[in-house]
Design a protein around this motif. Structure first.
Motif, PDB file in Angstrom:
ATOM      1  N   LYS A   1     -39.435 -81.621 -60.973  1.00  0.00           N
ATOM      2  CA  LYS A   1     -40.167 -80.625 -61.773  1.00  0.00           C
ATOM      3  C   LYS A   1     -39.216 -79.499 -62.182  1.00  0.00           C
ATOM      4  O   LYS A   1     -38.377 -79.066 -61.396  1.00  0.00           O
ATOM      5  CB  LYS A   1     -41.333 -80.053 -60.970  1.00  0.00           C
ATOM      6  CG  LYS A   1     -42.439 -81.090 -60.736  1.00  0.00           C
ATOM      7  CD  LYS A   1     -43.774 -80.394 -60.527  1.00  0.00           C
ATOM      8  CE  LYS A   1     -44.936 -81.296 -60.858  1.00  0.00           C
ATOM      9  NZ  LYS A   1     -45.453 -82.078 -59.768  1.00  0.00           N
ATOM     10  N   ALA A   2     -39.352 -79.066 -63.427  1.00  0.00           N
ATOM     11  CA  ALA A   2     -38.561 -77.940 -63.930  1.00  0.00           C
ATOM     12  C   ALA A   2     -39.546 -76.818 -64.254  1.00  0.00           C
ATOM     13  O   ALA A   2     -40.473 -77.029 -65.054  1.00  0.00           O
ATOM     14  CB  ALA A   2     -37.788 -78.343 -65.178  1.00  0.00           C
ATOM     15  N   ASP A   3     -39.363 -75.682 -63.639  1.00  0.00           N
ATOM     16  CA  ASP A   3     -40.289 -74.553 -63.782  1.00  0.00           C
ATOM     17  C   ASP A   3     -41.743 -75.005 -63.627  1.00  0.00           C
ATOM     18  O   ASP A   3     -42.623 -74.606 -64.408  1.00  0.00           O
ATOM     19  CB  ASP A   3     -40.076 -73.840 -65.128  1.00  0.00           C
ATOM     20  CG  ASP A   3     -38.779 -73.029 -65.122  1.00  0.00           C
ATOM     21  OD1 ASP A   3     -38.205 -72.817 -64.032  1.00  0.00           O
ATOM     22  OD2 ASP A   3     -38.345 -72.606 -66.208  1.00  0.00           O
TER      23      ASP A   3
ATOM     24  N   LYS B   1     -32.088 -77.094 -73.339  1.00  0.00           N
ATOM     25  CA  LYS B   1     -32.490 -76.872 -71.947  1.00  0.00           C
ATOM     26  C   LYS B   1     -31.513 -77.519 -70.977  1.00  0.00           C
ATOM     27  O   LYS B   1     -31.062 -76.893 -70.027  1.00  0.00           O
ATOM     28  CB  LYS B   1     -33.902 -77.426 -71.716  1.00  0.00           C
ATOM     29  CG  LYS B   1     -34.986 -76.617 -72.410  1.00  0.00           C
ATOM     30  CD  LYS B   1     -36.332 -77.279 -72.255  1.00  0.00           C
ATOM     31  CE  LYS B   1     -37.413 -76.464 -72.959  1.00  0.00           C
ATOM     32  NZ  LYS B   1     -38.663 -77.218 -73.083  1.00  0.00           N
TER      33      LYS B   1
ATOM     34  N   GLN C   1     -43.151 -77.902 -64.136  1.00  0.00           N
ATOM     35  CA  GLN C   1     -43.627 -78.955 -65.039  1.00  0.00           C
ATOM     36  C   GLN C   1     -42.826 -80.235 -64.787  1.00  0.00           C
ATOM     37  O   GLN C   1     -41.616 -80.140 -64.492  1.00  0.00           O
ATOM     38  CB  GLN C   1     -43.355 -78.489 -66.480  1.00  0.00           C
ATOM     39  CG  GLN C   1     -44.466 -78.789 -67.445  1.00  0.00           C
ATOM     40  CD  GLN C   1     -44.113 -78.282 -68.843  1.00  0.00           C
ATOM     41  OE1 GLN C   1     -43.295 -77.387 -69.013  1.00  0.00           O
ATOM     42  NE2 GLN C   1     -44.736 -78.853 -69.837  1.00  0.00           N
TER      43      GLN C   1
ATOM     44  N   GLU D   1     -41.812 -83.960 -69.310  1.00  0.00           N
ATOM     45  CA  GLU D   1     -42.696 -83.127 -70.153  1.00  0.00           C
ATOM     46  C   GLU D   1     -41.981 -81.832 -70.544  1.00  0.00           C
ATOM     47  O   GLU D   1     -42.058 -81.380 -71.683  1.00  0.00           O
ATOM     48  CB  GLU D   1     -43.978 -82.756 -69.392  1.00  0.00           C
ATOM     49  CG  GLU D   1     -44.941 -83.904 -69.213  1.00  0.00           C
ATOM     50  CD  GLU D   1     -46.093 -83.521 -68.286  1.00  0.00           C
ATOM     51  OE1 GLU D   1     -46.408 -82.319 -68.186  1.00  0.00           O
ATOM     52  OE2 GLU D   1     -46.651 -84.434 -67.648  1.00  0.00           O
ATOM     53  N   TYR D   2     -41.284 -81.248 -69.559  1.00  0.00           N
ATOM     54  CA  TYR D   2     -40.563 -79.995 -69.797  1.00  0.00           C
ATOM     55  C   TYR D   2     -39.524 -80.167 -70.906  1.00  0.00           C
ATOM     56  O   TYR D   2     -39.299 -79.271 -71.721  1.00  0.00           O
ATOM     57  CB  TYR D   2     -39.893 -79.544 -68.498  1.00  0.00           C
ATOM     58  CG  TYR D   2     -39.111 -78.266 -68.617  1.00  0.00           C
ATOM     59  CD1 TYR D   2     -39.737 -77.021 -68.576  1.00  0.00           C
ATOM     60  CD2 TYR D   2     -37.725 -78.298 -68.770  1.00  0.00           C
ATOM     61  CE1 TYR D   2     -39.019 -75.849 -68.696  1.00  0.00           C
ATOM     62  CE2 TYR D   2     -36.999 -77.138 -68.876  1.00  0.00           C
ATOM     63  CZ  TYR D   2     -37.640 -75.909 -68.846  1.00  0.00           C
ATOM     64  OH  TYR D   2     -36.917 -74.755 -68.968  1.00  0.00           O
TER      65      TYR D   2
ATOM     66  N   LEU E   1     -40.356 -83.054 -65.267  1.00  0.00           N
ATOM     67  CA  LEU E   1     -39.122 -82.898 -66.045  1.00  0.00           C
ATOM     68  C   LEU E   1     -39.232 -83.479 -67.452  1.00  0.00           C
ATOM     69  O   LEU E   1     -38.854 -82.840 -68.437  1.00  0.00           O
ATOM     70  CB  LEU E   1     -37.944 -83.537 -65.295  1.00  0.00           C
ATOM     71  CG  LEU E   1     -36.583 -83.386 -65.950  1.00  0.00           C
ATOM     72  CD1 LEU E   1     -36.143 -81.927 -66.007  1.00  0.00           C
ATOM     73  CD2 LEU E   1     -35.524 -84.219 -65.203  1.00  0.00           C
TER      74      LEU E   1
ATOM     75  N   MET F   1     -33.898 -71.501 -64.865  1.00  0.00           N
ATOM     76  CA  MET F   1     -34.798 -72.635 -64.630  1.00  0.00           C
ATOM     77  C   MET F   1     -34.675 -73.076 -63.157  1.00  0.00           C
ATOM     78  O   MET F   1     -33.572 -73.203 -62.643  1.00  0.00           O
ATOM     79  CB  MET F   1     -34.389 -73.809 -65.531  1.00  0.00           C
ATOM     80  CG  MET F   1     -35.290 -75.026 -65.397  1.00  0.00           C
ATOM     81  SD  MET F   1     -34.542 -76.540 -66.024  1.00  0.00           S
ATOM     82  CE  MET F   1     -34.104 -76.139 -67.687  1.00  0.00           C
TER      83      MET F   1
ATOM     84  N   ARG G   1     -35.143 -80.272 -75.825  1.00  0.00           N
ATOM     85  CA  ARG G   1     -34.364 -80.846 -74.719  1.00  0.00           C
ATOM     86  C   ARG G   1     -32.902 -80.394 -74.724  1.00  0.00           C
ATOM     87  O   ARG G   1     -32.374 -79.989 -73.700  1.00  0.00           O
ATOM     88  CB  ARG G   1     -34.419 -82.379 -74.827  1.00  0.00           C
ATOM     89  CG  ARG G   1     -33.329 -83.117 -74.061  1.00  0.00           C
ATOM     90  CD  ARG G   1     -33.345 -84.589 -74.377  1.00  0.00           C
ATOM     91  NE  ARG G   1     -34.500 -85.235 -73.807  1.00  0.00           N
ATOM     92  CZ  ARG G   1     -34.483 -85.905 -72.654  1.00  0.00           C
ATOM     93  NH1 ARG G   1     -33.382 -86.000 -71.966  1.00  0.00           N
ATOM     94  NH2 ARG G   1     -35.567 -86.482 -72.200  1.00  0.00           N
TER      95      ARG G   1
END
Lengths: 255, 85
Positions: A59-61, A76, A63, A67-68, A65, A1, A73
């Motif tokens: 942002k994670a990947d 991740k 998106q 929402e990701y 954070l 990630m 959760r």
């Protein structure tokens, strides 16, 4: 990630402290944060765990954070608190380990298998029925880390994982972190332990007054006395002793 | 100053202990294993549950001895290095 931070600003309503990170990209691997107490390390870690609101700034990947992390959760991102008393709340060590897996709705047999493995790996098997509050400080710290790792998350956020650990505990946590890193996972941790840092970490992020003021090799940080003074840090003991003997510190590892 | 060592504290604390204490008491599983000077404790204690000061580890790596023992603090390490030169 991959985690990207852009224009991150966070301010606590009850104090004047504010955190500002203009631009930062965190790729998988070991990321260590250093700095004095109150510099913003734990705040940044909580923002990365979505325990404090960051809006679209993290942002994670690709998106946002929050929402990701909206689904899955716990598998991740995991977070281990600096103070185990802020994290542990179940009535036994075994229940504490199983709790996050139950929230993630893992099958019962898988929960049992992983709980047994964690009890064994962290040397907590003989304390399985004990209330976490009755563990030694080292045992509590190991339990917070074990509970964070038990779901095998992509990213582990550890707030001073070495604090309160005895020597065997430190060796154990170091080995487990190395294992996770070899699997391509991300470990973001706060530490005040410059000796551990110099032996285990290539690059370091240093914070002061809510800002990232250094990112680079550990040995370069230790060579910059002005920056160390500003950060209120001392270099690793091995570094200090090497200087005393007129040796090149970066080539002298005691590992 | 006497310090109770109940499984090693972190590296910096160990180095501080080795520099400051007159005696270190080593306790494990409810038993007093040793009660002696830092020099004696860190040169004789051979138990994987306990770490050693950085000065001791560096002296061992560089083969620097003082009176037949590895130094346990910065002052002794420097003296051993000067004697070796």
């Amino acid at each position: 990630m991959q985690i990207k931070i852009k224009s991150l600003h966070y301010k606590y309503s009850e104090t004047n402290f504010s955190l500002d990170i203009p631009d930062l990209t965190l790729s998988p691997g070991l990321i260590c944060l250093v700095g004095q107490n109150g510099s913003g390390k734990s705040t940044l870690l909580k923002l990365l765990a979505d325990l404090l609101p960051a809006g679209d700034a993290i942002k994670a990947d690709g998106q946002a954070l929050s929402e990701y992390l909206a689904s899955g959760r716990l598998s991740k991102i995991a977070y281990a608190f600096q103070d185990p008393n802020d994290q542990l709340f179940n009535s036994s060590v075994e229940k504490e380990l199983a709790w996050s897996m139950k929230q993630a709705k893992l099958p019962e047999d898988e929960i049992t298998r992983r709980t047994e493995a964690a009890l064994k790996e962290f040397g907590l098997a003989e304390f399985r029925d004990l209330n976490p509050y009755d563990l030694s400080s080292s045992g509590k710290k190991l339990l917070t880390i074990a509970s964070a790792l038990v779901l095998d998350p992509e990213v582990c956020l550890l707030d001073e994982p070495l604090m309160s650990l005895d020597y065997p505990g430190r060796c154990l946590v170091t080995r487990l972190l190395e294992k996770r890193l070899a699997q391509g996972k991300t470990v973001i941790m706060i530490t005040h332990d410059m000796d551990w840092l110099s032996e285990n970490c290539q690059e370091v992020y240093a914070m002061s007054q809510g800002q990232l003021v250094y990112h680079g090799p550990v040995h370069q940080l230790f060579s910059d006395q002005e920056l160390l003074d500003r950060l209120g840090l001392l270099p690793a003991k091995t570094w200090q002793l090497s200087q005393l003997l007129g040796l090149k510190p970066e080539v002298l590892s005691l590992k | 100053m006497t310090n109770l060592l109940d499984q090693s504290p972190n590296q910096n604390e160990l180095d501080d202990l080795a520099a400051l204490c007159d005696q270190i008491w080593v306790i494990k599983d409810g038993c007093l294993l040793m009660a002696d000077s830092p020099q004696t404790v860190f040169n004789q204690l051979d138990d994987p549950a306990f770490d050693k000061p950085a000065a001791w580890k560096m002296a061992k790596k560089l083969e620097l001895k003082l009176d037949g023992c590895y130094p346990v603090n910065a002052r002794e390490l420097k003296e051993a290095a000067e004697n070796a030169n």
